[in-house]
Design a protein around this motif. Sequence first.
Motif, PDB file in Angstrom:
ATOM      1  N   ALA A 190      17.737  17.494  -2.679  1.00 16.71           N
ATOM      2  CA  ALA A 190      17.302  17.419  -1.279  1.00 16.71           C
ATOM      3  C   ALA A 190      15.972  18.108  -1.015  1.00 16.71           C
ATOM      4  N   ASP A 191      15.542  18.989  -1.903  1.00 17.06           N
ATOM      5  CA  ASP A 191      14.258  19.687  -1.724  1.00 17.06           C
ATOM      6  C   ASP A 191      13.138  19.050  -2.566  1.00 17.06           C
ATOM      7  N   CYS A 192      13.322  17.797  -2.946  1.00 18.00           N
ATOM      8  CA  CYS A 192      12.347  17.041  -3.752  1.00 18.00           C
ATOM      9  C   CYS A 192      12.033  17.719  -5.080  1.00 18.00           C
ATOM     10  N   THR A 193      13.093  18.099  -5.772  1.00 16.45           N
ATOM     11  CA  THR A 193      12.985  18.629  -7.131  1.00 16.45           C
ATOM     12  C   THR A 193      13.931  17.835  -8.022  1.00 16.45           C
ATOM     13  N   GLY A 194      13.837  18.055  -9.332  1.00 16.69           N
ATOM     14  CA  GLY A 194      14.697  17.357 -10.274  1.00 16.69           C
ATOM     15  C   GLY A 194      14.083  16.034 -10.697  1.00 16.69           C
ATOM     16  N   TRP A 195      14.930  15.073 -11.029  1.00 16.02           N
ATOM     17  CA  TRP A 195      14.481  13.743 -11.429  1.00 16.02           C
ATOM     18  C   TRP A 195      13.779  13.060 -10.269  1.00 16.02           C
ATOM     19  N   SER A 196      12.818  12.179 -10.604  1.00 16.02           N
ATOM     20  CA  SER A 196      12.199  11.361  -9.557  1.00 16.02           C
ATOM     21  C   SER A 196      11.677  10.057 -10.141  1.00 16.02           C
ATOM     22  N   ILE A 197      11.594   9.082  -9.292  1.00 14.30           N
ATOM     23  CA  ILE A 197      10.917   7.829  -9.608  1.00 14.30           C
ATOM     24  C   ILE A 197      10.031   7.498  -8.408  1.00 14.30           C
ATOM     25  N   THR A 198       9.032   6.687  -8.638  1.00 13.66           N
ATOM     26  CA  THR A 198       8.159   6.248  -7.545  1.00 13.66           C
ATOM     27  C   THR A 198       8.361   4.753  -7.358  1.00 13.66           C
ATOM     28  N   ILE A 199       8.671   4.366  -6.130  1.00 18.68           N
ATOM     29  CA  ILE A 199       8.875   2.952  -5.841  1.00 18.68           C
ATOM     30  C   ILE A 199       7.690   2.396  -5.061  1.00 18.68           C
ATOM     31  N   ASP A 200       7.507   1.098  -5.193  1.00 21.45           N
ATOM     32  CA  ASP A 200       6.509   0.355  -4.432  1.00 21.45           C
ATOM     33  C   ASP A 200       7.182  -0.930  -3.960  1.00 21.45           C
TER      34      ASP A 200
ATOM     35  N   VAL B 140      19.909   9.836  -6.014  1.00 22.89           N
ATOM     36  CA  VAL B 140      18.854   9.988  -5.003  1.00 22.89           C
ATOM     37  C   VAL B 140      19.377  10.798  -3.814  1.00 22.89           C
ATOM     38  N   SER B 141      18.675  11.903  -3.527  1.00 24.76           N
ATOM     39  CA  SER B 141      19.039  12.754  -2.394  1.00 24.76           C
ATOM     40  C   SER B 141      17.910  12.912  -1.368  1.00 24.76           C
ATOM     41  N   ALA B 142      16.668  12.695  -1.800  1.00 20.74           N
ATOM     42  CA  ALA B 142      15.532  12.910  -0.895  1.00 20.74           C
ATOM     43  C   ALA B 142      14.394  11.972  -1.288  1.00 20.74           C
ATOM     44  N   TYR B 143      13.405  11.900  -0.414  1.00 18.86           N
ATOM     45  CA  TYR B 143      12.224  11.078  -0.688  1.00 18.86           C
ATOM     46  C   TYR B 143      10.988  11.703  -0.093  1.00 18.86           C
ATOM     47  N   ARG B 144       9.852  11.280  -0.638  1.00 14.71           N
ATOM     48  CA  ARG B 144       8.558  11.732  -0.139  1.00 14.71           C
ATOM     49  C   ARG B 144       7.608  10.543  -0.168  1.00 14.71           C
TER      50      ARG B 144
ATOM     51  N   ALA C 116       0.807  -1.219   0.000  1.00  9.24           N
ATOM     52  CA  ALA C 116       0.000   0.000   0.000  1.00  9.24           C
ATOM     53  C   ALA C 116       0.844   1.274   0.000  1.00  9.24           C
ATOM     54  N   VAL C 117       2.147   1.153   0.161  1.00 13.74           N
ATOM     55  CA  VAL C 117       3.017   2.325   0.297  1.00 13.74           C
ATOM     56  C   VAL C 117       3.704   2.642  -1.033  1.00 13.74           C
ATOM     57  N   ARG C 118       3.714   3.925  -1.375  1.00 16.06           N
ATOM     58  CA  ARG C 118       4.443   4.435  -2.542  1.00 16.06           C
ATOM     59  C   ARG C 118       5.357   5.550  -2.043  1.00 16.06           C
ATOM     60  N   VAL C 119       6.577   5.562  -2.566  1.00 13.67           N
ATOM     61  CA  VAL C 119       7.566   6.559  -2.151  1.00 13.67           C
ATOM     62  C   VAL C 119       8.232   7.128  -3.391  1.00 13.67           C
ATOM     63  N   GLU C 120       8.300   8.449  -3.458  1.00 15.25           N
ATOM     64  CA  GLU C 120       9.016   9.124  -4.534  1.00 15.25           C
ATOM     65  C   GLU C 120      10.463   9.314  -4.097  1.00 15.25           C
ATOM     66  N   LEU C 121      11.394   8.973  -4.944  1.00 12.33           N
ATOM     67  CA  LEU C 121      12.816   9.228  -4.710  1.00 12.33           C
ATOM     68  C   LEU C 121      13.214  10.390  -5.606  1.00 12.33           C
ATOM     69  N   TRP C 122      13.860  11.400  -5.014  1.00 11.63           N
ATOM     70  CA  TRP C 122      14.136  12.649  -5.735  1.00 11.63           C
ATOM     71  C   TRP C 122      15.632  12.903  -5.894  1.00 11.63           C
ATOM     72  N   GLU C 123      15.971  13.612  -6.958  1.00 16.32           N
ATOM     73  CA  GLU C 123      17.351  13.956  -7.273  1.00 16.32           C
ATOM     74  C   GLU C 123      17.943  14.972  -6.297  1.00 16.32           C
TER      75      GLU C 123
END
Length: 130
Positions: free
Chosen positions: A102-112, A123-127, A93-100
């Motif tokens: 540290a402020d969650c900008t740039g490239w991203s992917i979503t993992i499950d 990868v520098s940050a996540y949401r 049930a959890v999805r997490v965005e990994l961001w390029e």
Amino acid sequence: MKKAVSFKRVTAAAAALAAVGLLSAGAGTAAADPSSGSSTSTARQAADASWHAYGSTGFSGLERWFSGSTGSCTYVGDNWNDKVRSARTENTAVRVELWEHADCTGWSITIDDTGYGNIGPWVSAYRVTT
């Protein structure tokens, strides 16, 4: 020949049946308990809003668990910045965005829970999204 049933026995039987009814009704609410294993429970999702990072591709090597509140951008820290090479959640049930950045900008992917087994050094940050 009919046997007379005392008032005490009828009252005791009624109380026992009422208790069984209350216990049965309570069983239906067990899914809201975070320990019940229900993936739809908000409390369960909050408890499991985490993901597993690996220092090598193929979900191997150094590893670390990260967690966060839904919607918050979180820096992975100096030790893991640009070092995540594979990642996945452990809860379907959890999805997490990994961001390029540290402020969650740039490239991203979503993992499950299936994850990404080969992530570049960015990868520098996540949401947590769900």
